[in-house]
Design an enzyme around this catalytic site. Structure first.
Site, PDB file in Angstrom:
ATOM      1  N   GLU A   1      43.089  38.601  30.333  1.00 30.52           N
ATOM      2  CA  GLU A   1      41.824  38.043  30.834  1.00 30.52           C
ATOM      3  C   GLU A   1      41.993  36.581  31.223  1.00 30.52           C
ATOM      4  O   GLU A   1      42.632  35.798  30.505  1.00 30.52           O
ATOM      5  CB  GLU A   1      40.765  38.160  29.739  1.00 30.52           C
TER       6      GLU A   1
ATOM      7  N   LYS B   1      33.164  40.378  35.320  1.00 29.45           N
ATOM      8  CA  LYS B   1      32.570  40.698  34.014  1.00 29.45           C
ATOM      9  C   LYS B   1      31.047  40.680  34.135  1.00 29.45           C
ATOM     10  O   LYS B   1      30.458  39.702  34.614  1.00 29.45           O
ATOM     11  CB  LYS B   1      33.033  39.692  32.961  1.00 29.45           C
TER      12      LYS B   1
ATOM     13  N   CYS C   1      37.456  42.154  28.058  1.00 38.85           N
ATOM     14  CA  CYS C   1      37.086  41.666  26.734  1.00 38.85           C
ATOM     15  C   CYS C   1      35.931  42.480  26.142  1.00 38.85           C
ATOM     16  O   CYS C   1      36.035  43.700  26.024  1.00 38.85           O
ATOM     17  CB  CYS C   1      36.792  40.173  26.815  1.00 38.85           C
TER      18      CYS C   1
END
Length: 306
Positions: free
Chosen positions: A48, A137, A171
């Protein structure tokens, strides 16, 4: 493109960024892609927000109702080192993927082309160097919201590869994996910055529940790698960090929840494994979460694609 046969050679790059330096980190990433390709990797997975780094521990001076100009200076450093997509920066990564003849997944901080917003995002390139998809995200976690905005497009893209469908969640998005299950993902890419035992319980459960391979990859960096030319509260915040804020733990989990590769800690490294992608289909014989073991007449997941 390399001979596929029945196996897939995967490389997890537990990478260390040149922190807050986009150009130097991309140089390093391209070298690592070429190295992994030279070692036969057909799928190369990075963590990430590797480019320019994950700004672990920094608050950029945000308090309720207050900011300072010197903290804006610090934030602007991160902004200036974010990546436009597509751009000459992404072209460089694509060229390295083509040279390696491999699919490449990489997390980075994306700069909005028509606004001042940053996004935590993940790109997947094909072995011909083409940028196949970009995922932002959906909801930055906790104080990440002072750095990154909510995704406004590119919600759950997937890639059809010779070994099955692949897609990435970033994540803590992985606490909500149903959208990828629904798309039939058997190669589940999991770029993140988590290193605790509970996280490994989570990714094992995803592998079991989704009947997919999970490729968990984290960064490795230490406190003394941070720049020293920040303003505002940054120096004190960095001084309070643990010695290694991100210490790795990258691993591959098979569709039954077993480690294909054990977690690797406290170093920068490339982890290789040869997997049999057919295991995902075999594992779904008695349990397919969005197929014969589902009841769409009772429950359904609605994703507003954009």
């Amino acid at each position: 493109m390399k001979d596929l046969q029945n196996k897939l050679r995967v490389a997890l790059v537990q990478a260390t960024p040149v922190m807050f330096n986009k150009d130097a980190t991309i140089d390093k990433v391209c070298d690592q892609i070429r190295e992994a390709g030279a070692n036969g990797a057909q799928l190369i997975v990075f963590p990430e927000s590797l480019i320019p780094c994950y700004p672990y521990g920094l608050t950029y001076g945000f308090t309720v109702g207050s900011r300072t100009e010197e903290c804006r200076d610090d934030w602007k450093i991160y902004y200036d080192n974010a990546v436009l997509c597509p751009s000459a920066d992404t072209d460089r990564i694509g060229a390295a993927a083509k040279e390696a003849g491999a699919y490449v997944s990489i997390g980075y901080t994306e700069r909005g082309r028509n606004n001042g917003t940053l996004y935590c995002a993940n790109m997947i390139f094909g072995p011909d160097g083409t940028l196949l998809c970009n995922h932002r995200k959906l909801k930055p976690t906790g104080a990440e919201r002072i750095v990154w905005g909510d995704a406004d497009r590119d919600y759950f893209p997937t890639v059809d590869s010779p070994w099955g469908t692949m897609g990435a969640l970033i994540c803590w998005e992985n606490y909500m994996p149903l959208a990828l299950y629904q798309k039939g993902v058997s190669l589940y890419l999991c770029p993140n910055t988590n290193n605790n035992p509970e996280w490994h319980d989570t990714i094992k459960h995803i592998a079991i529940e989704g009947k997919c391979f999970v490729f968990h990859v984290n960064q490795y960096f230490t406190r003394d790698m941070y720049p020293t030319d920040y303003h505002g509260p940054a120096a004190d915040e960095i001084a309070r960090l643990p010695k290694a804020p991100c210490n790795g733990g990258s691993a591959i989990i098979d569709p039954y929840g077993h480690y294909v590769t054990e977690p690797v800690w406290d170093c920068e490294t490339i982890i290789y494994a040869d997997i049999d992608p057919d295991q995902a289909a075999r594992a779904r014989m008695e349990f397919d979460p969005c197929g014969h073991y589902s009841r769409p007449d009772v429950t359904e997941l609605i994703v507003h694609e954009k």
